[in-house]
Design a protein around this motif. Sequence first.
Motif, PDB file in Angstrom:
ATOM      1  N   GLU A 188       4.171  -1.044 -27.649  1.00  0.00           N
ATOM      2  CA  GLU A 188       5.555  -0.741 -28.274  1.00  0.00           C
ATOM      3  C   GLU A 188       5.864   1.002 -29.109  1.00  0.00           C
ATOM      4  N   SER A 189       4.077   0.818 -29.005  1.00  0.00           N
ATOM      5  CA  SER A 189       2.965   2.385 -29.480  1.00  0.00           C
ATOM      6  C   SER A 189       3.970   3.458 -27.916  1.00  0.00           C
ATOM      7  N   GLU A 190       3.406   2.723 -27.031  1.00  0.00           N
ATOM      8  CA  GLU A 190       3.802   3.501 -25.564  1.00  0.00           C
ATOM      9  C   GLU A 190       5.086   3.589 -25.461  1.00  0.00           C
ATOM     10  N   TYR A 191       5.588   5.082 -25.103  1.00  0.00           N
ATOM     11  CA  TYR A 191       6.564   5.343 -24.265  1.00  0.00           C
ATOM     12  C   TYR A 191       7.569   4.830 -25.917  1.00  0.00           C
ATOM     13  N   PRO A 192       7.906   5.413 -26.754  1.00  0.00           N
ATOM     14  CA  PRO A 192       8.319   4.770 -28.186  1.00  0.00           C
ATOM     15  C   PRO A 192       9.720   4.961 -28.359  1.00  0.00           C
ATOM     16  N   ARG A 193      10.451   6.681 -27.022  1.00  0.00           N
ATOM     17  CA  ARG A 193      11.172   7.067 -26.578  1.00  0.00           C
ATOM     18  C   ARG A 193      11.859   6.448 -25.520  1.00  0.00           C
ATOM     19  N   PHE A 194      13.528   5.752 -25.171  1.00  0.00           N
ATOM     20  CA  PHE A 194      13.653   5.515 -24.117  1.00  0.00           C
ATOM     21  C   PHE A 194      13.374   6.593 -22.605  1.00  0.00           C
ATOM     22  N   SER A 195      14.185   7.666 -23.240  1.00  0.00           N
ATOM     23  CA  SER A 195      13.939   8.756 -22.318  1.00  0.00           C
ATOM     24  C   SER A 195      12.634   8.884 -21.368  1.00  0.00           C
ATOM     25  N   SER A 196      11.454   8.272 -22.411  1.00  0.00           N
ATOM     26  CA  SER A 196      10.063   8.281 -22.045  1.00  0.00           C
ATOM     27  C   SER A 196       9.515   7.146 -21.426  1.00  0.00           C
ATOM     28  N   PHE A 197      10.431   5.988 -21.237  1.00  0.00           N
ATOM     29  CA  PHE A 197      10.107   4.954 -20.580  1.00  0.00           C
ATOM     30  C   PHE A 197      11.010   4.972 -19.533  1.00  0.00           C
ATOM     31  N   LYS A 198      11.724   5.455 -19.425  1.00  0.00           N
ATOM     32  CA  LYS A 198      13.131   5.486 -18.602  1.00  0.00           C
ATOM     33  C   LYS A 198      12.301   6.341 -17.470  1.00  0.00           C
ATOM     34  N   ALA A 199      11.817   7.361 -18.199  1.00  0.00           N
ATOM     35  CA  ALA A 199      11.300   8.831 -16.916  1.00  0.00           C
ATOM     36  C   ALA A 199       9.591   8.256 -16.131  1.00  0.00           C
ATOM     37  N   ARG A 200       9.183   7.955 -17.092  1.00  0.00           N
ATOM     38  CA  ARG A 200       7.458   7.234 -16.577  1.00  0.00           C
ATOM     39  C   ARG A 200       6.955   5.550 -16.018  1.00  0.00           C
ATOM     40  N   ILE A 201       8.457   5.020 -16.192  1.00  0.00           N
ATOM     41  CA  ILE A 201       8.007   3.811 -15.856  1.00  0.00           C
ATOM     42  C   ILE A 201       9.102   3.434 -14.927  1.00  0.00           C
ATOM     43  N   ARG A 240       0.513  -1.904   0.121  1.00  0.00           N
ATOM     44  CA  ARG A 240       0.206  -0.002  -0.138  1.00  0.00           C
ATOM     45  C   ARG A 240       0.853   1.193   0.283  1.00  0.00           C
ATOM     46  N   LYS A 241       2.112   0.992   0.297  1.00  0.00           N
ATOM     47  CA  LYS A 241       3.136   2.371  -0.301  1.00  0.00           C
ATOM     48  C   LYS A 241       3.273   2.807  -1.511  1.00  0.00           C
ATOM     49  N   LEU A 242       2.532   1.524  -2.463  1.00  0.00           N
ATOM     50  CA  LEU A 242       2.943   1.632  -3.720  1.00  0.00           C
ATOM     51  C   LEU A 242       1.322   3.092  -4.356  1.00  0.00           C
ATOM     52  N   LYS A 243       1.406   3.589  -5.556  1.00  0.00           N
ATOM     53  CA  LYS A 243       0.558   4.251  -5.653  1.00  0.00           C
ATOM     54  C   LYS A 243       0.303   3.859  -7.141  1.00  0.00           C
ATOM     55  N   SER A 244       0.915   4.016  -8.105  1.00  0.00           N
ATOM     56  CA  SER A 244       1.653   3.059  -9.417  1.00  0.00           C
ATOM     57  C   SER A 244       0.955   2.327  -9.745  1.00  0.00           C
ATOM     58  N   PRO A 245       0.220   1.713 -10.502  1.00  0.00           N
ATOM     59  CA  PRO A 245       0.591   0.117 -11.334  1.00  0.00           C
ATOM     60  C   PRO A 245       1.167  -0.520 -11.885  1.00  0.00           C
ATOM     61  N   TYR A 246       2.392   0.022 -12.222  1.00  0.00           N
ATOM     62  CA  TYR A 246       3.580   0.184 -12.769  1.00  0.00           C
ATOM     63  C   TYR A 246       4.758  -0.310 -11.855  1.00  0.00           C
ATOM     64  N   ALA A 247       4.338   0.249 -10.624  1.00  0.00           N
ATOM     65  CA  ALA A 247       5.423   0.482  -9.202  1.00  0.00           C
ATOM     66  C   ALA A 247       5.021  -0.589  -8.875  1.00  0.00           C
ATOM     67  N   LEU A 248       3.763  -1.584  -9.116  1.00  0.00           N
ATOM     68  CA  LEU A 248       3.241  -2.395  -8.370  1.00  0.00           C
ATOM     69  C   LEU A 248       3.873  -3.395  -8.854  1.00  0.00           C
ATOM     70  N   ARG A 249       3.719  -3.873 -10.172  1.00  0.00           N
ATOM     71  CA  ARG A 249       4.415  -4.962 -10.857  1.00  0.00           C
ATOM     72  C   ARG A 249       5.790  -5.195 -10.742  1.00  0.00           C
ATOM     73  N   ILE A 250       6.360  -4.027 -10.695  1.00  0.00           N
ATOM     74  CA  ILE A 250       7.480  -3.887 -10.733  1.00  0.00           C
ATOM     75  C   ILE A 250       8.156  -4.303  -9.145  1.00  0.00           C
ATOM     76  N   TYR A 251       7.076  -3.659  -8.375  1.00  0.00           N
ATOM     77  CA  TYR A 251       7.920  -4.352  -7.036  1.00  0.00           C
ATOM     78  C   TYR A 251       8.064  -6.118  -6.954  1.00  0.00           C
ATOM     79  N   TRP A 252       6.615  -6.982  -7.632  1.00  0.00           N
ATOM     80  CA  TRP A 252       6.681  -7.549  -7.469  1.00  0.00           C
ATOM     81  C   TRP A 252       8.017  -8.354  -8.116  1.00  0.00           C
ATOM     82  N   LEU A 253       7.798  -8.132  -9.361  1.00  0.00           N
ATOM     83  CA  LEU A 253       9.005  -8.925  -9.790  1.00  0.00           C
ATOM     84  C   LEU A 253       9.973  -8.853  -9.364  1.00  0.00           C
ATOM     85  N   LEU A 254      10.696  -7.607  -8.319  1.00  0.00           N
ATOM     86  CA  LEU A 254      11.763  -7.452  -7.944  1.00  0.00           C
ATOM     87  C   LEU A 254      11.629  -9.140  -6.988  1.00  0.00           C
ATOM     88  N   LYS A 255      10.614  -8.562  -5.831  1.00  0.00           N
ATOM     89  CA  LYS A 255      10.195  -9.355  -4.896  1.00  0.00           C
ATOM     90  C   LYS A 255      10.792 -10.525  -5.179  1.00  0.00           C
TER      91      LYS A 255
END
Length: 404
Positions: free
Chosen positions: A182-195, A144-159
């Motif tokens: 692929e159409s979402e965050y096509p530039r890696f800089s955006s993927f890096k910042a947002r995800i 419940r410390k996690l607010k974004s869905p992608y952060a939750l998924r990455i949390y479990w992947l690392l856990k």
Amino acid sequence: MDKPDKIVAQHNALINARFSFEPLQMRLFLSLLARIEFEDADFKEHTVPIRELVFDPEGGSAYQQIDMMCQKLASFTIYIEKLDPGSRKRNKKPHFEYIPLMAKAEYRGDLGGVVAIFNPLIMPYLLQLREIGNFTTSTLNELRKLKSPYALRIYWLLKEYASFGQRTMTLDELRFILDIAESEYPRFSSFKARILNRAQQELAATDVPFTYELERRNQVVQRVKFLIEHSHRAESVKLSQSAEIVESAESVQIAENAEWTRELLAAGVSKRSVEQISQQLEAEEYPLGYVDFVLARITKQMRLGKVKKPAGAIYKALVDKYLLAEYLEAQSKPVAAMKANKQVAEVKEVAMPLSEIEQMYRNPGPFLKKMIGEETFAQHVQRLYLSEGFVIEQRGEVDWLVKR
């Protein structure tokens, strides 16, 4: 349902399935996950109060958002690895299928919340997981410390890989699991910042904070190497809680006089886990030599600072068999001074080419670099290996460090 120390669990196949939540869907998922007990044999229908899902339920659009979420969940599917029907184990040749997540999700104004129940097809991935062992746990307080869905998924992947201290994923694999086109965050800089950066910021407050390194080919990012920075206090608490779950199961009889069981127990692997490994050996899922191979590999990684929790790393390597292909390939190659096939499994030793140790010494990671300090390679070998019982042997004109 506010029990911050509540332990929740997911099958590792679910952790690595392909799907993506919206924030409201994520909160409903966590609320239902928190209501599952380890002893549950079936899913139960629950009413989740709206205050668990919306931080400001007095807002005029809150109820419309909840109702819209319920409508979307009617067609929400996950792309997940199909388990063996009897054992619920992951198959050597995985087959994936689409499964609806929910059997029901209905907003009920008269009850002040959402009436929901998981799809029965999801049962193998969420219920009675300690019977099969291939699962990962956390606490509701951390999630419940996690607010974004992608952060939750990455949390479990690392856990799932917390005992290793790191997890490396290709960028395509990470996009696939997170269901990012692929159409979402096509530039890696955006993927890096947002995800990546957002997940890093959110996970910094959890028991799985991390940094990451990018592996490039021709200046194009190919892989992301997550480096898990354990919070030792929190991690020790979670590990002890997980151990209590496993050890609370009915005690089992283990062949205490078997050398391989003694080695696993000495490494910190629980009796319950050793029993599961014994069952795999009896089912001929892998030869006994693979146990020795894993022990040697994890021991080496621990000495190099790559593994901080060897018991968990050994257990996962054996149960998930992720090193088995490498082991079998090694057995097909001629090795001087060692007999092939069954006789290899009988050799009780840890052996590493001295050149490999020197390569690691010349190119140390941050942890090993700090450990080495100003010592020479000879001093390094003496301190970490020769003083611990290793000897240098020549095999096929190659120097090896060997410990029997």
